[in-house]
Design a protein around this motif. Sequence first.
Motif, short mmCIF file in Angstrom:
data_model
loop_
_atom_site.label_atom_id
_atom_site.label_comp_id
_atom_site.label_asym_id
_atom_site.label_seq_id
_atom_site.Cartn_x
_atom_site.Cartn_y
_atom_site.Cartn_z
N UNK A 1 0.77 -1.22 -0.13
CA UNK A 1 0.19 -0.02 0.04
C UNK A 1 0.86 1.29 -0.05
N UNK A 2 1.87 1.37 1.04
CA UNK A 2 2.70 2.67 1.06
C UNK A 2 3.87 2.37 0.31
N UNK A 3 4.51 1.34 0.26
CA UNK A 3 5.90 1.08 -0.30
C UNK A 3 5.79 0.80 -1.54
N UNK A 4 4.72 0.41 -2.42
CA UNK A 4 4.63 0.34 -3.76
C UNK A 4 3.67 1.19 -4.43
N UNK A 5 2.39 1.09 -4.04
CA UNK A 5 1.33 1.98 -4.77
C UNK A 5 1.35 3.41 -4.43
#
Length: 409
Positions: free
Chosen positions: A319-323
């Motif tokens: 959620x935070x690390x990629x998207x």
Amino acid sequence: MFCSVQLTEQWRFVCLVLTIYYTLPAVTQSSDNRHLLSQSAGFVYTQGPNLMLDGKQFYFAGTNAFYLGSTDVTSDDQVRTFFQVQSANGVRVVRFWGFVNGYGGGSVTSTPHPIQSSVGHYNEAGFKRIDLILSEAAKQDIKVIVTLANFEPQFGGIQWYVDQILGTGQDRELFYTNSQAMQYYRHYVSTLVYRTNTYTGTQYKYDATILSWELLNEPHTTDNYEKNRGLQPGKIVRDWLDEMSTWLKGIDSNHLISSGEEGYRADGDTSGNYANWINGGYKGVDFVGDINLPHIDFATVHVYPDNWGIPASEFEWVRSNVIADRASIAHAAGKPIIMEESGMKTGYVGSRSSFLGDMYQWANENNYAGTLVWQVYAWDYNDGQYDFNYQMDGAQAMWNQYGYMNSKS
């Protein structure tokens, strides 16, 4: 084409080069002029972090259907059914592979009737399948992303080009640097750009059904290919994307161009369980550098927590690390981003609809311009892995996302 099949392979290559040089105008236009042309003709264009169509923001949800271009995998009637069913369910965009190179076999899908049987040799019946796809998509008001080659071997990937030109046993990464490989790729792409559709009479470069030409499905290198050679991670792929996107924009300024990459970084935070290989140049891709190339019009990510080895209990890591991270980078570059592929193998989490609902919520909260699942079929099909249909778990998440994205356009 005036390049006779009677010529030796060396002279055929020279002839192909001359064909491109003398018949394809190398015209480049400013991004402002390109957007004005696209807007007036009903093409999808960009405006900052947004996709635009007819002066309004364009959001979409849809599906991948890589198999549509193969006459050995689907029939013409199935293509027609596909677009009718997908449109009725709310699909706005479909991504398919606009190539079938070689005959396949072994662990790769057999393709007795390829579009390109060997480099520079084309099958008209194969091209007519792409004609049909564009014609049927247009009837249903669906846009398409046309992928032009593949890193992986399915339908004849970049290794196929290298094997054809240099013989077997050579690194597939030579596709990105070998002049003959690049020229044969250009010739195939230019053949599509200048082709006139036998169903509609419209030349592809003027067909607004095409949302984007996608240079390559998942461009990257063998793991640590550059690092092991003392090279800058991401440079081989970035240089190729730069050269090909500049060239393609020069012959077709109407359409957007995308890289087709998965979203790997070469300069990101490498702390944590999964970040090192996703963010540290392991895959030979530099997401930041690529989205800042002048002729890559929007960013793409392919998000598969299960395939990345992330336990189901931890898949929110993306959620935070990629998207969110990739959206922030793309928007800072003044460009849109789409979640071009996402999905899960059956059984990864309890419910595919729950999984997809989370993925789409996270994409929507970061203003992704589009989402495409891998992949929902228009007929009764289930491979027991990523593929499903509208009678299965996952359908509700798709209907929810179609409704949400369509309401924003």
